[in-house]
Design a protein around this motif. Structure first.
Motif, PDB file in Angstrom:
ATOM      1  N   ASP A   7       0.849  -1.181   0.000  1.00 18.92           N
ATOM      2  CA  ASP A   7       0.000   0.000   0.000  1.00 18.92           C
ATOM      3  C   ASP A   7       0.893   1.242   0.000  1.00 18.92           C
ATOM      4  OD1 ASP A   7       0.920   0.373   2.617  1.00 18.92           O
ATOM      5  OD2 ASP A   7      -0.946  -0.313   3.543  1.00 18.92           O
ATOM      6  N   HIS A   8       0.302   2.414   0.159  1.00 19.85           N
ATOM      7  CA  HIS A   8       1.087   3.647   0.072  1.00 19.85           C
ATOM      8  C   HIS A   8       1.828   3.967   1.372  1.00 19.85           C
ATOM      9  CE1 HIS A   8      -0.263   4.731  -3.972  1.00 19.85           C
ATOM     10  NE2 HIS A   8      -1.404   4.175  -3.619  1.00 19.85           N
ATOM     11  N   ASN A   9       1.699   3.067   2.355  1.00 19.70           N
ATOM     12  CA  ASN A   9       2.477   3.182   3.593  1.00 19.70           C
ATOM     13  C   ASN A   9       3.594   2.150   3.645  1.00 19.70           C
ATOM     14  OD1 ASN A   9       0.926   5.323   4.771  1.00 19.70           O
ATOM     15  ND2 ASN A   9      -0.683   3.822   5.220  1.00 19.70           N
ATOM     16  N   ASP A  10       3.840   1.502   2.518  1.00 23.40           N
ATOM     17  CA  ASP A  10       4.884   0.486   2.383  1.00 23.40           C
ATOM     18  C   ASP A  10       4.569  -0.813   3.113  1.00 23.40           C
ATOM     19  OD1 ASP A  10       6.586   1.609   0.568  1.00 23.40           O
ATOM     20  OD2 ASP A  10       7.892   2.538   2.058  1.00 23.40           O
ATOM     21  N   CYS A  11       3.336  -1.002   3.525  1.00 24.31           N
ATOM     22  CA  CYS A  11       2.939  -2.276   4.122  1.00 24.31           C
ATOM     23  C   CYS A  11       2.646  -3.285   3.017  1.00 24.31           C
ATOM     24  CB  CYS A  11       1.701  -2.112   5.001  1.00 24.31           C
ATOM     25  SG  CYS A  11       1.963  -1.059   6.437  1.00 24.31           S
ATOM     26  N   LEU A  12       3.039  -4.534   3.227  1.00 28.64           N
ATOM     27  CA  LEU A  12       2.739  -5.602   2.290  1.00 28.64           C
ATOM     28  C   LEU A  12       1.263  -5.979   2.442  1.00 28.64           C
ATOM     29  CD1 LEU A  12       5.890  -7.821   2.944  1.00 28.64           C
ATOM     30  CD2 LEU A  12       5.592  -6.056   1.209  1.00 28.64           C
ATOM     31  N   VAL A  13       0.544  -6.029   1.336  1.00 30.03           N
ATOM     32  CA  VAL A  13      -0.905  -6.243   1.411  1.00 30.03           C
ATOM     33  C   VAL A  13      -1.282  -7.632   0.904  1.00 30.03           C
ATOM     34  CG1 VAL A  13      -3.173  -5.371   0.753  1.00 30.03           C
ATOM     35  CG2 VAL A  13      -1.277  -3.776   1.106  1.00 30.03           C
ATOM     36  N   GLU A  14      -0.978  -7.916  -0.363  1.00 31.28           N
ATOM     37  CA  GLU A  14      -1.330  -9.206  -0.956  1.00 31.28           C
ATOM     38  C   GLU A  14      -0.581  -9.367  -2.264  1.00 31.28           C
ATOM     39  OE1 GLU A  14      -5.547  -8.541  -3.035  1.00 31.28           O
ATOM     40  OE2 GLU A  14      -5.438  -7.652  -1.037  1.00 31.28           O
ATOM     41  N   GLY A  15      -0.600 -10.586  -2.796  1.00 25.03           N
ATOM     42  CA  GLY A  15      -0.040 -10.821  -4.105  1.00 25.03           C
ATOM     43  C   GLY A  15      -1.031 -10.449  -5.188  1.00 25.03           C
ATOM     44  N   GLU A  30      -4.032 -10.297  13.027  1.00 23.98           N
ATOM     45  CA  GLU A  30      -4.430  -9.607  11.805  1.00 23.98           C
ATOM     46  C   GLU A  30      -3.998  -8.156  11.949  1.00 23.98           C
ATOM     47  OE1 GLU A  30      -8.141 -10.598   9.776  1.00 23.98           O
ATOM     48  OE2 GLU A  30      -8.632 -11.903  11.467  1.00 23.98           O
ATOM     49  N   ARG A  31      -2.859  -7.858  11.354  1.00 25.57           N
ATOM     50  CA  ARG A  31      -2.294  -6.505  11.447  1.00 25.57           C
ATOM     51  C   ARG A  31      -1.421  -6.252  10.232  1.00 25.57           C
ATOM     52  NH1 ARG A  31       3.052  -6.654  12.235  1.00 25.57           N
ATOM     53  NH2 ARG A  31       4.090  -8.098  13.676  1.00 25.57           N
ATOM     54  N   SER A  32      -0.956  -5.020  10.118  1.00 24.98           N
ATOM     55  CA  SER A  32      -0.094  -4.651   8.995  1.00 24.98           C
ATOM     56  C   SER A  32       1.155  -5.523   8.975  1.00 24.98           C
ATOM     57  CB  SER A  32       0.300  -3.176   9.091  1.00 24.98           C
ATOM     58  OG  SER A  32      -0.835  -2.347   9.008  1.00 24.98           O
ATOM     59  N   LEU A  33       1.593  -5.869   7.774  1.00 19.98           N
ATOM     60  CA  LEU A  33       2.759  -6.721   7.595  1.00 19.98           C
ATOM     61  C   LEU A  33       3.818  -5.929   6.843  1.00 19.98           C
ATOM     62  CD1 LEU A  33       3.943  -9.648   7.816  1.00 19.98           C
ATOM     63  CD2 LEU A  33       2.954 -10.069   5.560  1.00 19.98           C
ATOM     64  N   GLY A  34       4.986  -5.796   7.455  1.00 23.13           N
ATOM     65  CA  GLY A  34       6.076  -5.050   6.828  1.00 23.13           C
ATOM     66  C   GLY A  34       7.247  -5.942   6.509  1.00 23.13           C
ATOM     67  N   LEU A  35       8.169  -5.433   5.721  1.00 20.64           N
ATOM     68  CA  LEU A  35       9.362  -6.210   5.386  1.00 20.64           C
ATOM     69  C   LEU A  35      10.157  -6.579   6.644  1.00 20.64           C
ATOM     70  CD1 LEU A  35      10.601  -4.416   2.145  1.00 20.64           C
ATOM     71  CD2 LEU A  35       9.789  -6.780   2.345  1.00 20.64           C
ATOM     72  N   ALA A  36      10.087  -5.746   7.666  1.00 20.94           N
ATOM     73  CA  ALA A  36      10.801  -6.042   8.909  1.00 20.94           C
ATOM     74  C   ALA A  36      10.302  -7.325   9.559  1.00 20.94           C
ATOM     75  CB  ALA A  36      10.675  -4.867   9.878  1.00 20.94           C
ATOM     76  N   ASP A  37       9.014  -7.637   9.339  1.00 27.74           N
ATOM     77  CA  ASP A  37       8.447  -8.867   9.916  1.00 27.74           C
ATOM     78  C   ASP A  37       8.996 -10.111   9.236  1.00 27.74           C
ATOM     79  OD1 ASP A  37       6.528  -7.732  11.820  1.00 27.74           O
ATOM     80  OD2 ASP A  37       5.463  -6.993  10.038  1.00 27.74           O
ATOM     81  N   LEU A  38       9.605  -9.943   8.065  1.00 26.48           N
ATOM     82  CA  LEU A  38      10.072 -11.089   7.287  1.00 26.48           C
ATOM     83  C   LEU A  38      11.576 -11.290   7.388  1.00 26.48           C
ATOM     84  CD1 LEU A  38       7.855 -10.610   4.106  1.00 26.48           C
ATOM     85  CD2 LEU A  38       7.361 -11.883   6.195  1.00 26.48           C
ATOM     86  N   ARG A  39      12.176 -10.667   8.381  1.00 22.34           N
ATOM     87  CA  ARG A  39      13.605 -10.854   8.584  1.00 22.34           C
ATOM     88  C   ARG A  39      13.859 -12.071   9.462  1.00 22.34           C
ATOM     89  NH1 ARG A  39      14.645  -4.469   9.817  1.00 22.34           N
ATOM     90  NH2 ARG A  39      14.539  -3.735   7.643  1.00 22.34           N
ATOM     91  N   VAL A  40      14.769 -12.907   9.001  1.00 25.86           N
ATOM     92  CA  VAL A  40      15.192 -14.072   9.774  1.00 25.86           C
ATOM     93  C   VAL A  40      16.118 -13.596  10.897  1.00 25.86           C
ATOM     94  CG1 VAL A  40      16.392 -16.291   9.612  1.00 25.86           C
ATOM     95  CG2 VAL A  40      14.988 -15.478   7.689  1.00 25.86           C
ATOM     96  N   PRO A  41      16.035 -14.123  12.150  1.00 30.42           N
ATOM     97  CA  PRO A  41      15.322 -15.342  12.530  1.00 30.42           C
ATOM     98  C   PRO A  41      13.888 -15.131  13.016  1.00 30.42           C
ATOM     99  CG  PRO A  41      16.710 -14.656  14.334  1.00 30.42           C
ATOM    100  CD  PRO A  41      16.940 -13.656  13.229  1.00 30.42           C
ATOM    101  N   ALA A  42      13.433 -13.876  13.135  1.00 28.39           N
ATOM    102  CA  ALA A  42      12.066 -13.668  13.625  1.00 28.39           C
ATOM    103  C   ALA A  42      11.038 -14.294  12.687  1.00 28.39           C
ATOM    104  CB  ALA A  42      11.785 -12.175  13.788  1.00 28.39           C
ATOM    105  N   CYS A  43      11.306 -14.254  11.402  1.00 29.07           N
ATOM    106  CA  CYS A  43      10.398 -14.853  10.417  1.00 29.07           C
ATOM    107  C   CYS A  43      10.719 -16.334  10.261  1.00 29.07           C
ATOM    108  CB  CYS A  43      10.529 -14.139   9.084  1.00 29.07           C
ATOM    109  SG  CYS A  43       9.522 -14.880   7.779  1.00 29.07           S
ATOM    110  N   GLU A  44       9.704 -17.166  10.393  1.00 26.27           N
ATOM    111  CA  GLU A  44       9.863 -18.614  10.256  1.00 26.27           C
ATOM    112  C   GLU A  44       9.201 -19.149   8.984  1.00 26.27           C
ATOM    113  OE1 GLU A  44       8.275 -20.097  13.905  1.00 26.27           O
ATOM    114  OE2 GLU A  44      10.019 -19.459  15.088  1.00 26.27           O
TER     115      GLU A  44
END
Length: 286
Positions: free
Chosen positions: A181-189, A233-247
């Motif tokens: 979206d326009h806030n840089d949050c990942l929304v969907e494919g 159910e919340r906004s998903l950012g690229l930071a959430d997908l950093r290993v090791p936090a992201c599984e």
């Protein structure tokens, strides 16, 4: 009363509002023989969203149309007994895709709907697309941004131009493009919903932020919650997908199922098959 139109016998009229204004909805349903995966959920979503748009169609009429479509098309896709399993774990070889396009119907010039318009249900069938490998796929970030109108959030309307523009960016070797979206949050494919497994629990963008709230997404979240797993159910950012936090990161589609992502842009992600085992589409045939 909805008018059923079989695609191979003709299309919609040139003045149909689905063609002229995108005034309608669609569903794509993975079929096995005469049964559909998450069929009841697809029907309920179409009915609920039609009500939001003010398009009148009854549950009985929609169910009857789906039944007729299954009887009409399944034999052409090699319908076989459920006693034999295919390579993808689905019984038999009768896998195909049923597509329903619900339009408000023919209308005159101008945006204002004609109260006398009769809804049209255009029905077609196609081959099941190649299923992605269980080892995962490569995804990237689309340059095209996604704008979601709150009044239309979640609805699978006929207007998918932002997804079309994003899909034009696809390159060889990339399975899916993820839109922000326009806030840089990942929304969907462009054709999937997102679900990330993190050390804090499962994270998925909220339905209010989605262009399409997929039936597969809804079902997977229900499965996880029944197991007592934490779902946010919340906004998903690229930071959430950093290993090791992201599984793990998963693409969800009612046609493709659960698709793990092993590489997002230049980042490599862990892949496990656990979610696909928990959420087996084979168990949803009806």
């Amino acid at each position: 009363m909805v008018n059923v139109v079989w695609a191979e016998e003709g299309g919609l009229a040139a003045n149909d509002r689905g063609l002229t204004y995108g005034d309608g909805l669609f569903e794509t349903i993975r079929m096995q023989g005469q049964r559909g995966a998450l069929l009841g959920r697809h029907q309920r979503r179409l009915l609920a969203d039609a009500e939001r748009l003010g398009i009148t169609v009854t549950h009985d009429a929609l169910s009857r149309a789906c039944q007729l479509a299954a009887e009409r098309y399944a034999p052409g896709f090699g319908e076989k007994s459920d006693a034999h399993s295919g390579e993808d774990g689905w019984p038999g070889q009768g896998g195909w895709v049923l597509k329903l396009i619900l339009s408000r119907g023919p209308g005159g010039r101008g945006y204002r709907p004609d109260s006398n318009s009769r809804p049209q249900l255009l029905i077609s069938a196609g081959l099941l697309p190649p299923l992605p490998p269980a080892t995962g796929v490569v995804a990237d970030i689309a340059r095209q941004r996604l704008t979601v109108n709150p009044q239309l959030a979640g609805m699978k309307t006929l207007n998918r131009l932002e997804q079309v523009m994003a899909a034009r960016e696809l390159t060889d070797g990339v399975f899916e493009l993820i839109m922000r979206d326009h806030n840089d949050c990942l929304v969907e494919g462009t054709r999937t919903n997102l679900l990330a497994k993190t050390t804090a629990g499962w994270i998925t963008p909220p339905a209010t932020a989605l262009a399409v709230d997929g039936v597969m997404r809804q079902w997977v979240l229900d499965c996880l919650r029944r197991r007592g797993e934490p779902v946010l159910e919340r906004s998903l950012g690229l930071a959430d997908l950093r290993v090791p936090a992201c599984e793990g990161l998963y693409l969800l589609s009612s046609v493709l199922g659960v698709v793990p992502v092993y590489q997002l842009a230049d980042a490599h992600l862990p892949v496990t098959g656990g979610l696909a085992t928990i959420c087996d589409l084979l168990t949803t045939l009806e």
